[in-house]
Design a protein around this motif. Sequence first.
Motif, PDB file in Angstrom:
ATOM      1  N   TYR A 107      -9.273 -25.937 -11.270  1.00 32.40           N
ATOM      2  CA  TYR A 107     -10.146 -25.653 -11.566  1.00 32.40           C
ATOM      3  C   TYR A 107     -10.947 -25.180 -10.443  1.00 32.40           C
ATOM      4  N   ALA A 108     -11.747 -24.060 -10.283  1.00 29.35           N
ATOM      5  CA  ALA A 108     -12.345 -23.546  -9.302  1.00 29.35           C
ATOM      6  C   ALA A 108     -13.729 -22.788  -8.888  1.00 29.35           C
ATOM      7  N   ASP A 109     -14.744 -22.906  -8.708  1.00 28.95           N
ATOM      8  CA  ASP A 109     -15.910 -22.056  -8.643  1.00 28.95           C
ATOM      9  C   ASP A 109     -16.305 -22.153  -7.468  1.00 28.95           C
ATOM     10  N   HIS A 110     -16.346 -20.651  -6.626  1.00 25.11           N
ATOM     11  CA  HIS A 110     -15.763 -20.197  -5.432  1.00 25.11           C
ATOM     12  C   HIS A 110     -16.897 -19.343  -4.857  1.00 25.11           C
ATOM     13  N   GLY A 111     -18.413 -19.635  -6.252  1.00 25.22           N
ATOM     14  CA  GLY A 111     -19.537 -18.950  -5.387  1.00 25.22           C
ATOM     15  C   GLY A 111     -19.131 -16.699  -5.904  1.00 25.22           C
ATOM     16  N   VAL A 112     -18.546 -16.068  -5.711  1.00 23.92           N
ATOM     17  CA  VAL A 112     -18.193 -14.852  -6.505  1.00 23.92           C
ATOM     18  C   VAL A 112     -17.516 -15.064  -7.565  1.00 23.92           C
ATOM     19  N   SER A 113     -16.859 -16.390  -7.897  1.00 25.39           N
ATOM     20  CA  SER A 113     -16.060 -16.260  -9.065  1.00 25.39           C
ATOM     21  C   SER A 113     -15.535 -18.016  -9.468  1.00 25.39           C
ATOM     22  N   GLU A 114     -15.511 -17.414 -11.111  1.00 26.21           N
ATOM     23  CA  GLU A 114     -14.736 -19.033 -11.639  1.00 26.21           C
ATOM     24  C   GLU A 114     -14.062 -18.495 -11.764  1.00 26.21           C
ATOM     25  N   ALA A 115     -12.951 -19.530 -11.852  1.00 27.83           N
ATOM     26  CA  ALA A 115     -10.895 -19.825 -11.507  1.00 27.83           C
ATOM     27  C   ALA A 115     -10.848 -20.481 -12.577  1.00 27.83           C
ATOM     28  N   LEU A 116      -9.548 -20.284 -12.665  1.00 21.93           N
ATOM     29  CA  LEU A 116      -8.695 -20.881 -13.791  1.00 21.93           C
ATOM     30  C   LEU A 116      -7.181 -20.947 -12.996  1.00 21.93           C
ATOM     31  N   TYR A 117      -6.355 -22.425 -13.033  1.00 23.53           N
ATOM     32  CA  TYR A 117      -5.526 -22.010 -11.823  1.00 23.53           C
ATOM     33  C   TYR A 117      -3.891 -22.803 -12.706  1.00 23.53           C
ATOM     34  N   LEU A 118      -2.970 -22.048 -13.104  1.00 25.98           N
ATOM     35  CA  LEU A 118      -1.714 -23.094 -13.324  1.00 25.98           C
ATOM     36  C   LEU A 118      -0.610 -22.364 -12.952  1.00 25.98           C
ATOM     37  N   ASN A 119       0.411 -22.896 -13.618  1.00 25.76           N
ATOM     38  CA  ASN A 119       1.483 -21.705 -13.115  1.00 25.76           C
ATOM     39  C   ASN A 119       2.553 -21.306 -14.227  1.00 25.76           C
ATOM     40  N   ASP A 120       3.097 -20.169 -14.357  1.00 23.44           N
ATOM     41  CA  ASP A 120       4.045 -19.905 -14.777  1.00 23.44           C
ATOM     42  C   ASP A 120       5.726 -20.802 -15.523  1.00 23.44           C
ATOM     43  N   GLY A 123       7.294 -21.507 -12.089  1.00 26.97           N
ATOM     44  CA  GLY A 123       6.952 -22.129 -10.684  1.00 26.97           C
ATOM     45  C   GLY A 123       5.075 -20.638 -10.059  1.00 26.97           C
ATOM     46  N   ASN A 124       5.694 -19.745 -10.144  1.00 23.45           N
ATOM     47  CA  ASN A 124       4.651 -18.452  -9.803  1.00 23.45           C
ATOM     48  C   ASN A 124       2.756 -18.910  -9.996  1.00 23.45           C
ATOM     49  N   GLY A 125       2.112 -19.111  -9.350  1.00 23.33           N
ATOM     50  CA  GLY A 125       0.977 -19.252  -9.513  1.00 23.33           C
ATOM     51  C   GLY A 125       0.058 -18.025 -10.585  1.00 23.33           C
ATOM     52  N   VAL A 126      -0.661 -19.055 -11.006  1.00 20.39           N
ATOM     53  CA  VAL A 126      -1.560 -17.983 -11.809  1.00 20.39           C
ATOM     54  C   VAL A 126      -2.520 -17.771 -11.883  1.00 20.39           C
ATOM     55  N   GLU A 127      -3.506 -16.872 -11.157  1.00 27.77           N
ATOM     56  CA  GLU A 127      -5.229 -17.821 -11.397  1.00 27.77           C
ATOM     57  C   GLU A 127      -5.809 -16.865 -12.627  1.00 27.77           C
ATOM     58  N   LEU A 128      -6.600 -17.542 -13.198  1.00 28.07           N
ATOM     59  CA  LEU A 128      -7.756 -16.404 -14.379  1.00 28.07           C
ATOM     60  C   LEU A 128      -8.884 -16.457 -13.721  1.00 28.07           C
ATOM     61  N   TYR A 129      -9.896 -15.638 -13.669  1.00 31.24           N
ATOM     62  CA  TYR A 129     -10.728 -15.398 -13.409  1.00 31.24           C
ATOM     63  C   TYR A 129     -12.122 -14.237 -13.953  1.00 31.24           C
TER      64      TYR A 129
END
Length: 163
Positions: A107-120, A123-129
């Motif tokens: 999970y991250a706050d990037h300043g410009v966005s807030e994001a959740l990270y998981l894999n499908d 194993g493909n990375g997925v960012e929900l933001y």
Amino acid sequence: MTHYTIPANTRIGHVHLKVSDLDQSIHFYCHLLGFEIIQRMGSQAAFISAGGYHHHIGLNTWQSKGQPPAPSHHPGLFHTAILYPTRKDLATIFRRLLDEGYPFTGYADHGVSEALYLNDPDGNGVELYWDKPKEQWPVNSQGEIAMYTRPLNTQSLLQELDD
């Protein structure tokens, strides 16, 4: 070669993923994340979208049926980023995935966005933001965007659902 700048309103229209098991991927993207199947081509491919677009994500087993995930430290797709319209929409999918017990990788706050990270499932990375309003984006002394990665306050995100 002359300098070229891509038009400002250009968008990435869709991503097409090689998957090992089409039904498993459809379950993840459609049943968990809520995309809709626009077209299915038997057990080989599916085109899915949000809001009836022709497709945001293509899934296919043409070269990958039954294969293991690609090694994580080899070149390839790092993640697909799915942009939610509001912070509350991001909180809604966060709650849904928590309730389903689906594992997150970060999970991250990037300043410009807030994001959740998981894999499908492959194993493909997925960012929900979601993107914060542009006037809240951090900038440095030269006026350039100054993104960062800080821990996301997930409790604050879930409080969006209390309204």
